[in-house]
Design an enzyme around this catalytic site. Sequence first.
Site, PDB file in Angstrom:
ATOM      1  N   ASP A   8       0.883  -1.163   0.000  1.00  0.00           N
ATOM      2  CA  ASP A   8       0.000   0.000   0.000  1.00  0.00           C
ATOM      3  C   ASP A   8       0.922   1.214   0.000  1.00  0.00           C
ATOM      4  O   ASP A   8       1.442   1.607   1.047  1.00  0.00           O
ATOM      5  CB  ASP A   8      -0.899  -0.006   1.234  1.00  0.00           C
ATOM      6  CG  ASP A   8      -1.829   1.193   1.279  1.00  0.00           C
ATOM      7  OD1 ASP A   8      -2.290   1.624   0.199  1.00  0.00           O
ATOM      8  OD2 ASP A   8      -2.098   1.702   2.380  1.00  0.00           O
ATOM      9  N   GLU A  67      -1.318  -1.403  -5.142  1.00  0.00           N
ATOM     10  CA  GLU A  67      -2.496  -0.621  -5.491  1.00  0.00           C
ATOM     11  C   GLU A  67      -2.151   0.397  -6.567  1.00  0.00           C
ATOM     12  O   GLU A  67      -1.091   1.021  -6.530  1.00  0.00           O
ATOM     13  CB  GLU A  67      -3.023   0.084  -4.243  1.00  0.00           C
ATOM     14  CG  GLU A  67      -4.403   0.667  -4.415  1.00  0.00           C
ATOM     15  CD  GLU A  67      -4.974   1.126  -3.089  1.00  0.00           C
ATOM     16  OE1 GLU A  67      -5.573   0.295  -2.403  1.00  0.00           O
ATOM     17  OE2 GLU A  67      -4.796   2.310  -2.758  1.00  0.00           O
ATOM     18  N   ASP A 139      -2.391   0.831   7.340  1.00  0.00           N
ATOM     19  CA  ASP A 139      -1.612   0.707   6.103  1.00  0.00           C
ATOM     20  C   ASP A 139      -1.162  -0.733   5.883  1.00  0.00           C
ATOM     21  O   ASP A 139      -1.135  -1.215   4.754  1.00  0.00           O
ATOM     22  CB  ASP A 139      -0.413   1.657   6.130  1.00  0.00           C
ATOM     23  CG  ASP A 139      -0.843   3.113   6.166  1.00  0.00           C
ATOM     24  OD1 ASP A 139      -1.413   3.576   5.162  1.00  0.00           O
ATOM     25  OD2 ASP A 139      -0.626   3.772   7.193  1.00  0.00           O
TER      26      ASP A 139
END
Length: 174
Positions: A8, A67, A139
């Site tokens: 992430d 991502e 996170d």
Amino acid sequence: MTLILGIDPGSRITGFGVVRETARGCEYVASGCIRTGNGPLHERLQVVFRSVREVIRTHGPTTLSIEQVFMARNADSALKLGQARGAAIVAAMEEGLSVAEYTASQVKQAVVGTGGADKQQVQMMVMHLLKLTQKPQIDASDALAIALCHAHTQQSLVPHGLVGARRRGGRLRL
């Protein structure tokens, strides 16, 4: 058994999560947050690169799932996020990993069942799916969700013979 590293990305905090894909599902291996501090952007990007490379060397994943950049309201934030993604992807490529990219809604859909899930819903499903007894940092749980998304996507493609296919614009291309 396949090890998947989920990332992430962020210019200040980058979450990472490693899961082991087995015949019985996914197992938790490791997770955490890479904190880059408040220095100049180029120094923070170097921290992301080196830290991701160290996670790869420590755990030995074969795939990086990350991502994709979303369109943020603040263009400067989106650019910094894109640069942090780039640092993580280059670290993975340097270590010989394959790279898979997913949108935030794809990750939420794969893990929670709805593309509009909030961070707490994602965190709770990650805990449930990986049988965690403590909440990972937000996170880190997002990174674990990205890794789980890749595992679930691969499982759904294998029976159809589409593992080597490329995804473009929501479609699979052989």
